[in-house]
Design an enzyme around this catalytic site. Structure first.
Site, mmCIF file in Angstrom:
data_model
loop_
_atom_site.group_PDB
_atom_site.id
_atom_site.type_symbol
_atom_site.label_atom_id
_atom_site.label_comp_id
_atom_site.label_asym_id
_atom_site.label_seq_id
_atom_site.Cartn_x
_atom_site.Cartn_y
_atom_site.Cartn_z
ATOM 1 C CG HIS A 500 57.763 -6.042 -27.132
ATOM 2 N ND1 HIS A 500 56.652 -6.796 -27.437
ATOM 3 C CD2 HIS A 500 57.411 -4.755 -27.362
ATOM 4 C CE1 HIS A 500 55.671 -5.995 -27.837
ATOM 5 N NE2 HIS A 500 56.108 -4.753 -27.809
HETATM 6 C C1 LIG Z 1 59.270 2.261 -30.540
HETATM 7 C C2 LIG Z 1 58.691 1.398 -29.455
HETATM 8 C C3 LIG Z 1 57.371 0.948 -29.566
HETATM 9 C C4 LIG Z 1 56.835 0.126 -28.561
HETATM 10 N N1 LIG Z 1 55.500 -0.199 -28.590
HETATM 11 C C5 LIG Z 1 54.946 -0.792 -27.500
HETATM 12 C C6 LIG Z 1 53.527 -0.974 -27.390
HETATM 13 O O1 LIG Z 1 52.740 -0.550 -28.253
HETATM 14 N N2 LIG Z 1 53.031 -1.606 -26.281
HETATM 15 C C7 LIG Z 1 53.855 -2.058 -25.284
HETATM 16 O O2 LIG Z 1 53.349 -2.626 -24.318
HETATM 17 N N3 LIG Z 1 55.194 -1.899 -25.360
HETATM 18 C C8 LIG Z 1 55.750 -1.258 -26.419
HETATM 19 N N4 LIG Z 1 57.100 -1.057 -26.460
HETATM 20 C C9 LIG Z 1 57.936 -1.644 -25.383
HETATM 21 C C10 LIG Z 1 57.856 -0.873 -24.071
HETATM 22 O O3 LIG Z 1 57.680 0.503 -24.311
HETATM 23 C C11 LIG Z 1 59.143 -1.145 -23.270
HETATM 24 O O4 LIG Z 1 59.294 -2.536 -23.095
HETATM 25 C C12 LIG Z 1 59.091 -0.491 -21.893
HETATM 26 O O5 LIG Z 1 58.759 0.862 -22.010
HETATM 27 C C13 LIG Z 1 60.435 -0.642 -21.149
HETATM 28 O O6 LIG Z 1 60.303 -0.088 -19.846
HETATM 29 P P1 LIG Z 1 61.518 0.038 -18.829
HETATM 30 O O7 LIG Z 1 60.984 0.684 -17.607
HETATM 31 O O8 LIG Z 1 62.199 -1.282 -18.704
HETATM 32 O O9 LIG Z 1 62.570 0.986 -19.574
HETATM 33 P P2 LIG Z 1 62.364 2.452 -20.183
HETATM 34 O O10 LIG Z 1 60.946 2.846 -20.234
HETATM 35 O O11 LIG Z 1 63.119 2.481 -21.468
HETATM 36 O O12 LIG Z 1 63.060 3.405 -19.114
HETATM 37 C C14 LIG Z 1 64.438 3.542 -18.927
HETATM 38 C C15 LIG Z 1 64.711 4.995 -18.592
HETATM 39 O O13 LIG Z 1 66.007 5.117 -18.008
HETATM 40 C C16 LIG Z 1 66.668 6.243 -18.539
HETATM 41 N N5 LIG Z 1 68.108 6.005 -18.391
HETATM 42 C C17 LIG Z 1 68.834 5.019 -18.941
HETATM 43 N N6 LIG Z 1 70.122 5.115 -18.573
HETATM 44 C C18 LIG Z 1 70.214 6.190 -17.738
HETATM 45 C C19 LIG Z 1 71.287 6.798 -17.031
HETATM 46 N N7 LIG Z 1 72.542 6.321 -17.100
HETATM 47 N N8 LIG Z 1 71.032 7.899 -16.280
HETATM 48 C C20 LIG Z 1 69.770 8.398 -16.201
HETATM 49 N N9 LIG Z 1 68.718 7.855 -16.856
HETATM 50 C C21 LIG Z 1 68.936 6.757 -17.613
HETATM 51 C C22 LIG Z 1 66.169 6.304 -19.970
HETATM 52 O O14 LIG Z 1 66.339 7.586 -20.543
HETATM 53 C C23 LIG Z 1 64.706 5.904 -19.813
HETATM 54 O O15 LIG Z 1 63.876 7.010 -19.566
HETATM 55 C C24 LIG Z 1 57.650 -0.249 -27.449
HETATM 56 C C25 LIG Z 1 58.956 0.214 -27.339
HETATM 57 C C26 LIG Z 1 59.480 1.044 -28.318
HETATM 58 C C27 LIG Z 1 60.900 1.556 -28.154
#
Ligand SMILES: Cc1cc2nc3c(=O)[nH]c(=O)nc-3n(C[C@H](O)[C@H](O)[C@H](O)COP(=O)(O)OP(=O)(O)OC[C@H]3O[C@@H](n4cnc5c(N)ncnc54)[C@H](O)[C@@H]3O)c2cc1C
Ligand SMILES: *[C@@H]1O[C@H](CO)[C@@H](O)[C@H](O)[C@H]1NC(C)=O
Ligand SMILES: *[C@@H]1O[C@H](CO)[C@@H](O)[C@H](O)[C@H]1NC(C)=O
Ligand SMILES: *[C@@H]1O[C@H](CO)[C@@H](O)[C@H](O)[C@H]1NC(C)=O
Length: 565
Positions: A500
Site C-alpha cells: 500500500h
Molecule cells: C500485490 C499487490 C496486492 C495488493 N492488494 C490490494 C488489495 O487487496 N486491496 C487494495 O485495496 N489494494 C491492494 N493493493 C494496493 C493497490 O492495488 C494500489 O495501492 C493501487 O492500485 C495504486 O493505484 P495507482 O493508481 O496509484 O497506481 P497503479 O495502479 O500502480 O498505476 C500506475 C500505472 O502507471 C503505469 N506507468 C508507470 N510509469 C509509467 C510510464 N513512465 N509510462 C507509462 N505508464 C507508466 C504503470 O504501468 C501502472 O499501470 C495491492 C497492491 C499490490 C501490488
C-alpha cells in the site's frame, strides 16, 4: 509429519510466504447490476480502443493526456472521455488472455514471476533499501490488475486529513459508480469465518456484517473477484468511456513531460509528453488548447517522471545533469509504506483458499486481515519441513496479518537511472517513528488475542504430550506479549509489505488541493502519490473513486470557466 512448534524452513519457502497468495469465492454484489457481456472468454469491449504504441501517429493532439492506465488513471480517462478527446499511455500490455491475471488463483504466480526489467511482466518487482521485496503493476489496470482484490472505502478521518476539500456527496456517487461495475460480495468459508469469530472474541467489535464502509469493529468487505474467481480491475471501468473519444496506447513508455515556459508569466506549462513505443520509436502527444497532462503513474512512477522532466529539488537534479525546469524540493519525498507483520501456520484441518474477506478495524492504530493460501512447495532436498517422501507439492497455510494505519515514518525515492524503464531506488524507513512501533505492537498483540480465541482451536495440532498448539511456519509471536521491547523487536524483525505504498508527490508539498502541480500550468497528478496517509484499510477503492471524482470535477471546472469566457 513434523513435531514441535518450531520448524526449520527453507529461505525459498519464506520467500513464497512474502507473497501471501490469496484466493476467494464470492457472490455478486449487488446480485443483478453487473454487466453480463464482459465474461473472460469474450474480449472486453474496451479492447476496441486499445492499440500498441507503435500504431499511433508520431505526433497527435488530445484534450487530456493521461500517463499510466492504472487504478486511478482508467476511471479518470473513462470520465473525461464523455466530453473530451483523451489519450491513455500505459507502459505495460493488457491482462486479457493472461490466465494468471484473470483468475484469483494466479495471484501468487504473477508475483512469483515478477520481474524488474522485463517489460512484458505485469508485476515489476523491486526491493527497497529497507530490504523488503515489493511490486508495482505494469499492465492496463495497473496494480488493481495484479492485487489481492479486497475492496473497502476510506475512513472518515481520511477525508478531513487529506488536505483536499472533498464534496462528500460526489465522493459517495463516485464510489458507487465504481462498485456498480466491479465489486462483489464474498462468501466466507472455514478460515475467514474463524477469523471473524476470533476477532470478535478478541474484542474487535461490534460485528458490522458485510459493508463497504469503514467502521470500527469486524466486518466483511467487498472483492473485485466475482463468484467464479474472475478478476475485475480498474480497466473494466473503461466500459463507461465514450469509445469515439478515447485512445489507449499500450507498451507506451512515457519518458518525459514536454514543458514550455511562458515569457509573460515566468511560469512553466505542460504542453505534452514524449513516449517510446515497443519498437523504440519516439512519439509526441501534444495538448490541444486548454488541455492538461495528468500523471497517474502511481507512487513510484509519478515522482520519477517529474524528476526526469526537471521538476524537483534543484541540487539533486543538477547532480544528474537534468536541466531544472522548476525547483520543487519535495518531489520524491514523503514516500510511505504501511508495514505488514503477521504469523503463518500449518492448519491441522484442510482449508480452502481464501483471499482477504474479513477485516478487524481496531481503535489502536492497526487493521487485522487474513488469508489461507495454497503455496507451492518445491521440496528442496535440504528441507526439514515435510518428512514424508510423498510430500505434497502444494500446502495450504493460514495467515493472520496486521497492517498499521498511516504510517508516520516517511522515506523518499531517488533515480537509479535517467532511463525511465529502471525503477527508482526507494527507502521507506519502516518504524522510524515511535508511534508506528506502538501501532504495530498493538496490532501484533491483537493477533495474539485472536490466536488464543476459541475460534482458533480447530486449527491446532495435538503434540505427543496431548497438548494442542499451532505449528507455525516462520517466526511465532514472542512468548511474553506484554514485553513491549520484545514485541517491538518482532515488528522490526518480521516487517514486510502489504503493497500500500503511497506519497512521493503529496498534497501541500508537490500538488495543491486541486491536485495541480505547484508552479506548473496544465499539469495534475491523480494517483496514490498525492496521499500522505493510506485511505481506509486498503486503498484501491479510494484510488478508483479519486479517478472518477477528479474526472467529474475537471469537467465541471472547465464548463464553468467556459461560461465565464
Ligand atoms: C500485490 C499487490 C496486492 C495488493 N492488494 C490490494 C488489495 O487487496 N486491496 C487494495 O485495496 N489494494 C491492494 N493493493 C494496493 C493497490 O492495488 C494500489 O495501492 C493501487 O492500485 C495504486 O493505484 P495507482 O493508481 O496509484 O497506481 P497503479 O495502479 O500502480 O498505476 C500506475 C500505472 O502507471 C503505469 N506507468 C508507470 N510509469 C509509467 C510510464 N513512465 N509510462 C507509462 N505508464 C507508466 C504503470 O504501468 C501502472 O499501470 C495491492 C497492491 C499490490 C501490488
Ligand atoms: C504489441 O506489442 C507486443 C509487445 O512488443 C507484441 O507482443 C504484440 O504482438 C503486439 N501486438 C500487435 C497487434 O502488434
Ligand atoms: C456517504 O456515505 C456514507 C457511508 O455510506 C454515509 O455515512 C454518508 O452520510 C454519505 N455522505 C453523503 C454526503 O451522502
Ligand atoms: C495502543 O493501544 C493502547 C491501548 O489500547 C492505546 O491506549 C494507545 O493509544 C494505542 N497506541 C496507538 C499509537 O494507537
Amino acid at each position: 509429519m513434523v513435531e514441535g512448534s518450531s520448524i526449520t524452513v527453507t529461505i525459498q519457502f519464506l520467500l513464497l510466504l512474502f507473497f501471501t497468495s490469496i484466493f476467494i469465492s464470492a457472490s455478486s454484489f449487488p446480485q443483478d447490476s453487473h454487466s453480463q457481456d464482459e465474461h473472460q472468454d469474450k474480449p472486453p469491449s474496451y479492447l476496441k480502443m486499445v492499440a500498441n504504441a507503435s500504431e499511433f501517429p508520431l505526433e497527435d493532439y488530445y484534450d487530456y493526456i493521461i500517463v499510466g492506465g492504472g487504478t486511478a488513471g482508467c476511471p479518470l480517462a473513462a470520465t473525461l472521455s464523455q466530453n473530451y478527446r483523451v489519450l491513455i499511455l500505459e507502459r505495460g500490455g493488457i491482462s486479457h488472455g493472461r490466465l494468471n491475471l484473470m483468475n484469483q488463483e494466479g495471484f501468487l504466480n504473477t508475483l512469483l514471476n515478477a520481474n524488474a526489467n522485463n517489460e512484458d511482466s505485469p508485476a515489476q518487482s523491486f526491493v527497497s533499501e529497507d530490504g523488503v521485496l515489493n511490486a508495482r503493476g505494469r499492465v492496463l489496470g495497473g496494480s488493481s490488475a495484479i492485487n489481492a482484490g479486497f475492496y473497502s472505502r476510506a475512513d472518515r478521518e481520511f477525508f478531513t486529513n487529506s488536505g483536499l476539500l472533498w464534496d462528500l456527496k460526489l465522493v459517495n456517487e463516485s464510489y458507487e459508480w465504481v462498485e456498480r461495475e466491479i465489486v462483489f460480495r464474498p462468501q466466507l468459508k472455514t478460515w475467514q469465518s474463524a477469523v471473524r469469530d476470533g476477532l470478535l472474541e478478541a474484542g474487535v467489535g461490534p460485528y458490522n456484517g458485510f459493508t463497504l464502509d469503514h467502521a470500527s469493529g469486524t466486518k466483511i468487505g467487498g472483492s473485485t473477484f466475482d463468484s467464479s474467481g474472475k478478476r475485475r480491475s480498474s480497466a473494466d471501468l473503461l466500459r463507461y468511456a465514450r469509445h469515439s473519444n478515447l485512445r489507449i496506447a499500450v507498451y507506451a513508455s512515457v519518458e518525459r513531460l514536454l514543458l514550455a515556459s511562458s515569457s509573460t508569466t515566468f511560469s512553466s506549462s505542460a504542453i505534452g509528453v514524449l513516449y517510446r513505443d515497443e519498437n523504440g520509436k519516439y512519439h509526441h502527444a501534444i495538448l490541444k488548447d486548454r488541455g492538461e497532462v495528468i500523471l497517474s503513474a502511481g507512487a513510484i512512477g509519478s515522482p520519477q517522471l517529474l524528476l526526469l522532466s526537471g521538476i524537483g529539488p534543484r541540487p539533486y537534479l543538477s547532480s544528474w545533469g537534468i536541466p531544472v525546469t522548476h525547483h520543487l524540493p519535495y518531489v520524491g519525498h514523503f514516500l510511505y509504506d504501511n508495514p505488514r507483520n503477521g504469523i503463518t501456520f500449518l492448519p491441522s484441518i484442510p482449508l480452502e483458499h481464501s483471499l482477504i474477506q474479513v477485516v478487524g478495524i481496531t481503535n489502536s492504530g492497526a487493521y487485522i486481515e487474513a488469508a489461507s493460501n495454497v503455496v507451492p512447495f518445491s521440496s528442496p532436498p535440504q528441507t526439514a519441513f515435510i518428512r514424508s517422501p510423498a510430500s505434497p507439492l502444494y500446502l495450504t497455510v493460514a495467515t493472520l496479518i496486521s497492517k498499521i494505519s498511516g504510517p508516520l515514518s516517511a522515506g523518499f525515492l531517488r533515480l537509479a537511472s535517467t532511463d525511465v524503464r529502471f525503477s527508482p531506488i526507494v527507502r521507506f524507513n519502516y518504524f522510524d517513528n515511535a508511534v508506528d512501533v506502538e501501532r504495530c505492537v498493538n496490532g501484533t498483540r491483537k493477533l495474539g488475542d485472536v490466536l488464543r480465541s476459541r475460534a482458533m482451536n480447530d486449527f491446532k495440532f495435538r503434540n505427543w504430550l496431548g497438548v494442542r498448539d499451532f505449528r507455525f511456519i516462520g517466526p511465532a509471536l514472542p512468548h511474553d506479549q506484554s514485553d513491549y521491547g520484545e514485541m517491538a523487536d518482532f515488528c522490526r524483525r518480521t516487517v514486510s509489505t502489504i503493497w500500500h505504498y503511497h506519497g512521493g508527490c503529496v498534497v501541500g508539498r508537490v500538488v495543491d488541493s486541486h491536485l495541480k502541480v505547484i508552479g506548473i500550468d496544465s499539469l495534475r497528478i491523480v494517483d496514490g502519490s498525492v496521499f500522505s496517509i493510506s485511505p481506509g484499510t486498503n486503498p484501491q477503492a479510494t484510488l478508483m473513486m479519486l479517478g472518477r471524482y477528479f474526472g467529474l470535477k475537471m469537467i465541471r471546472e472547465r464548463e464553468r470557466s467556459t461560461d465565464d469566457l
